[in-house]
Enzyme design. Structure first.
Site, PDB file in Angstrom:
ATOM      1  N   ASP A 233       0.812  -1.313  -0.090  1.00 11.81           N
ATOM      2  CA  ASP A 233       0.083   0.080  -0.124  1.00 11.81           C
ATOM      3  C   ASP A 233       0.815   1.330   0.018  1.00 11.81           C
ATOM      4  O   ASP A 233       1.953   1.275   0.790  1.00 11.81           O
ATOM      5  CB  ASP A 233      -0.998   0.069   1.233  1.00 11.81           C
ATOM      6  CG  ASP A 233      -1.934   1.176   1.526  1.00 11.81           C
ATOM      7  OD1 ASP A 233      -2.736   1.058   0.529  1.00 11.81           O
ATOM      8  OD2 ASP A 233      -1.627   2.022   2.220  1.00 11.81           O
ATOM      9  N   GLU A 302       1.373  -0.453  -4.980  1.00  9.16           N
ATOM     10  CA  GLU A 302       0.446   0.584  -5.150  1.00  9.16           C
ATOM     11  C   GLU A 302       1.026   2.044  -5.010  1.00  9.16           C
ATOM     12  O   GLU A 302       1.591   2.378  -3.938  1.00  9.16           O
ATOM     13  CB  GLU A 302      -0.572   0.668  -4.392  1.00  9.16           C
ATOM     14  CG  GLU A 302      -1.808   1.582  -4.596  1.00  9.16           C
ATOM     15  CD  GLU A 302      -2.329   2.481  -3.569  1.00  9.16           C
ATOM     16  OE1 GLU A 302      -3.349   3.006  -3.745  1.00  9.16           O
ATOM     17  OE2 GLU A 302      -1.535   2.707  -2.452  1.00  9.16           O
TER      18      GLU A 302
HETATM   19  C1  GLC Z   1      -4.077   3.271  -0.364  1.00  9.01           C
HETATM   20  C2  GLC Z   1      -5.185   2.733  -0.170  1.00  9.01           C
HETATM   21  C3  GLC Z   1      -6.489   3.330   0.458  1.00  9.01           C
HETATM   22  C4  GLC Z   1      -6.020   4.186   1.775  1.00  9.01           C
HETATM   23  C5  GLC Z   1      -4.477   4.743   1.822  1.00  9.01           C
HETATM   24  C6  GLC Z   1      -4.011   4.977   2.718  1.00  9.01           C
HETATM   25  O1  GLC Z   1      -4.188   4.312  -1.225  1.00  9.01           O
HETATM   26  O2  GLC Z   1      -5.621   1.965  -1.351  1.00  9.01           O
HETATM   27  O3  GLC Z   1      -7.567   3.122   0.270  1.00  9.01           O
HETATM   28  O4  GLC Z   1      -6.930   5.073   2.095  1.00  9.01           O
HETATM   29  O5  GLC Z   1      -3.680   3.888   0.932  1.00  9.01           O
HETATM   30  O6  GLC Z   1      -3.467   3.824   3.419  1.00  9.01           O
END
Ligand code: GLC
Length: 584
Positions: A233, A302
Site C-alpha cells: 500500500d 500501489e
Molecule cells: C491506499 C489505499 C487507500 C488508503 C490509503 C492509505 O491508497 O488504497 O484505500 O486510504 O492507501 O492507507
C-alpha cells in the site's frame, strides 16, 4: 541476488517477441510463464463482499463461502484489502496489530480456513501490506509517544516552529493526502508527528532499521501462513525529505489545506522507495527459494507515480529486481470517459514502451479508491472494458463487482458517508472525493441487502439498483455482463492468450483493435468502439488481407452471436461495443 531458475530463464531468454510492442514474456513453451505473469487478480474488499454473521459488515467466513464462486468464474488469484486488527478509521488501512485479524472480520482460524479452502480450489491469496503508517492505536505508536527505549524513532517526530508568542507551528507546509496539515501535535510527547493520511495513521519512520526489521517480520509471519504475496500500500509515500523542506506550490488551488495545493516533491517518490522495494523483493525471493514446492511469492505495489518511476520499480537501471507488478493505474487516471481510440492505444503502448523487457505487463481497471468502470465510462461500456482488460497481454486486475458491471452509488447521504477524506472536506464537497460510492456491498441476489447481509442496516447502503443488477439475475439470464466476463476468462486460459505476439492500432478515432498471434495458432482480435455512435469498421489493413472473423465473445446487447462469421473488411459495431474474434 537470488533468482529462481525459472526467473533466470525468463530474464535471459532471447525468445521475447521481436515487436517492441510486446508486453508479454514469451518463450517457445508456456511452461516458462510463472503463475503470476498471466493471471487475473480479483480484488476483494472484505468489508463489502459477504457478511456471514448478520452484523452488516463483510467478513472472512463470508469470503470463504464465496470462494467457490471465484473458482467457478475462473479466478485463480485474489488480493484482499486489509483484514488486520484496526480501529477502522480508514477501514483497515489503519492497522493496530499487523499479526491479528480484525475481530469483526473473524479469527485467525477463519483466516487459515480461508487460505486452505482457497488453495483447495486453486486460488492464491495475496494480502494487503500497509507499511507507510500504522494506526495511532498500535502499541508501537503508544510506546513511541512515551519515548520508550527502542521506540523513540519508530515514527517521524518533530518539534515544529516555536513562535515568539509561545505557539507552535508545524515544521513545514506538508499536507495530508486526506486534507489538512500532515503534522499533528502530540500533547504527551510535546512534538508533532507526521501523517500523510488521517491523523490516526502516523507515518512509520523507514529510516530507522528497527522499523524495517519489524516490517520484515510481519511479511514473514504471513508468508508462513501460506499467502502467495502482498499488495504493498501507498509505497511511494514511505520516505520524506530529511531536511523537511517546504514543498513548492502547485498553483492548482487557493486552499492551503488541500493536497493539491503543493507539488509533492519532498514527500513522495523519493529514491529510497526503490531500495525498500528491492529489499522486500529479496525477502520474497529468498522465501520462495526456501519453499520451492510452493508458488513463487510475489509483490504488487500501489503507487500513483510517474511512468518512469513505475518502470524502475520493476527493475532499476542496474537490473536489480523490484516489484513483480507495479500497479498500472493508467486506465483509471489517464483514460477518461471521453477518450477516443487513439488515447486508449497510446495508453497501452506507453506502458509497454516504458516497461523493461522481460517483465509482465499489468492493467488495473478498478479498485476501492476510484469510481467503477460503469461510472467512469458509462454502463454501456462495461463489456468492452472487460474485453480490453482480459485480452491484453500480461496480468489483469479486477475489482469485485466489475464482473457484473456494478455501478457507483453516488447518492449516499452525508449522514451515511464514512470515508475519511469525504468527512474531512465537509457536507458541501464530500461527493467530489468520497470513495464510499464504489465500496457499497456486493450485489449477490435480489434478496434483502442484495444477499450481502441479513442485518437491518449495512455498513454502507446497498445500491438501490440491486433488484435488477445482481449476480443471481445475471447467472439466470441467457447472456449477461457476468457471462461475458466468464467467457473472457475462459478464453484467457488458451495458449494464444499467454503466448501471443501483441499488436495494437487505432483503426479510426472511434475504433481500436489489437491482436494476439503466434505461428500455428489462430489469431485473436479484440475490436472496440469507444464512441457513442455506431461505426462501420474495416480491418483489412490490420489483418493484412481480407479475411473472416468468427465471433468468440460479444457483449450483452450485441447483435452478433458467438460463432457468427463477419467479413473483416466491413462490419458494424454499435456505440461502445466490443467484440473478441478469431481470425480465420
Ligand atoms: C491506499 C489505499 C487507500 C488508503 C490509503 C492509505 O491508497 O488504497 O484505500 O486510504 O492507501 O492507507
Amino acid at each position: 541476488m537470488y533468482a529462481p531458475p525459472l526467473i533466470q530463464i525468463l530474464l535471459f531468454s532471447l525468445l521475447y517477441s521481436g515487436s517492441a510492442m510486446s508486453g508479454l514474456v514469451k518463450s517457445e513453451t508456456e511452461d516458462f510463464i510463472d503463475w503470476w505473469q498471466h493471471t487475473v487478480f480479483y480484488q476483494i474488499y472484505p468489508r463489502s463482499f459477504k457478511d456471514s454473521n448478520g452484523d452488516g459488515i463483510g467478513d472472512l467466513q463470508g469470503i470463504t463461502s464465496k470462494l467457490p464462486y471465484l473458482a467457478e468464474t475462473g479466478i485463480t488469484a485474489a488480493w484482499l484489502s486489509p483484514i488486520f486488527q484496526s480501529p477502522m478509521v480508514d477501514f483497515g488501512y489503519d492497522i493496530s496489530d499487523y499479526k491479528q485479524i480484525q475481530p469483526e472480520y473473524g479469527t485467525m482460524q477463519d483466516f487459515e480456513e480461508l487460505i486452505d479452502t482457497a488453495y483447495g480450489l486453486g486460488i492464491k491469496i495475496v494480502l494487503d501490506f500497509v507499511p507507510n503508517h500504522s494506526s495511532d492505536q498500535h502499541e508501537w505508536f503508544k510506546k513511541s509517544a512515551a519515548k520508550e527505549p527502542g521506540f523513540e524513532d519508530f515514527y517521524v517526530w518533530q518539534d515544529g516552529i516555536l513562535q515568539e508568542n509561545g505557539t507552535r507551528l508545524p515544521p513545514n507546509n506538508w499536507q495530508s493526502v486526506f486534507y489538512g496539515s500532515a503534522w499533528e501535535w502530540h500533547e504527551a510527547r510535546q512534538q508533532f508527528y507526521l501523517h500523510q493520511f488521517t491523523k490516526e495513521q502516523p507515518d512509520l519512520n523507514f529510516r530507522n532499521p528497527k522499523v524495517v526489521q519489524a516490517m520484515d517480520d510481519v511479511i514473514l509471519f504471513w508468508l508462513n501462513k501460506g499467502v502467495a504475496g502482498f499488495r504493498i500500500d501507498a509505497v511511494n509515500h514511505l520516505f520524506e525529505d530529511e531536511s523537511l523542506r517546504d514543498e513548492p506550490l502547485s498553483g492548482k488551488t487557493q486552499d492551503p489545506l488541500s493536497y493539491d495545493y503543493s507539488k509533492h516533491i519532498y514527500t513522495k517518490d523519493l529514491p529510497e522507495v526503490l531500495e525498500m522495494i528491492q529489499h522486500w523483493r529479496r525477502l520474497l525471493d529468498d522465501f520462495s527459494s526456501k519453499h520451492p514446492e510452493r508458488p513463487t511469492r510475489i509483490m504488487m505495489t500501489e503507487a500513483y507515480a510517474g511512468i518512469s518511476k513505475l518502470a524502475d520499480y520493476y527493475e532499476d537501471h542496474d537490473g536489480v529486481r523490484g516489484s513483480h507488478l507495479p500497479f498500472n493505474f493508467h486506465f483509471i487516471t489517464d483514460v477518461k470517459g471521453d477518450a477516443d481510440a487513439r488515447d486508449f492505444v497510446y495508453n497501452v503502448e506507453k506502458w509497454l514502451i516504458y516497461m523493461p523487457r522481460g517483465h509482465a505487463a499489468n492493467w488495473v481497471m478498478g479498485n476501492h479508491d476510484n469510481p467503477r468502470v460503469a461510472s467512469r465510462f458509462g454502463a454501456s461500456s462495461v463489456d468492452a472494458m472487460n474485453m480490453l482488460l482480459l485480452t491484453l497481454p500480461g496480468v489483469a486486475v479486477t475489482y469485485n463487482g466489475e464482473e457484473l458491471g456494478m455501478e457507483d452509488y453516488r447518492d449516499i447521504s452525508w449522514q451515511d458517508t464514512v470515508d475519511p477524506p469525504a468527512r474531512n472536506v465537509g457536507k458541501k464537497l464530500y461527493k467530489e472525493v468520497s470513495r464510499d460510492p464504489e465500496r457499497t456491498p456486493f450485489q449477490w441476489s435480489n434478496e434483502v441487502n442484495a444477499g450481502f447481509s441479513t442485518a437491518p442496516k449495512t455498513w454502507l447502503p446497498v445500491h438501490p439498483n440491486y433488484p435488477e443488477l445482481n449476480l443471481e439475475a445475471q447467472k439466470a439470464a441467457n447472456k449477461s455482463h457476468y457471462s461475458v466476463y466468464k467467457d473472457l476468462i475462459e478464453l484467457r486460459h488458451s495458449a494464444i492468450m499467454r503466448l501471443g505476439r501483441f499488436n495494437i492500432e487505432p483503426i479510426s478515432r472511434s475504433v481500436f483493435a489489437f491482436k494476439r498471434s503466434y505461428p500455428n495458432f489462430e489469431t485473436i482480435i479484440t475490436i472496440i468502439n469507444v464512441s457513442d455512435r455506431e461505426q462501420l469498421v474495416d480491418l483489412s489493413e490490420f489483418v493484412n488481407r481480407p479475411k473472416k472473423l468468427v465471433v468468440e465473445v460479444s457483449g450483452v446487447d450485441s447483435k452478433y452471436e458467438e460463432g457468427q462469421s463477419l467479413a473483416a473488411s466491413a462490419f458494424s459495431l454499435a456505440a461502445r461495443e466490443g467484440l473478441v474474434c478469431r481470425l480465420v
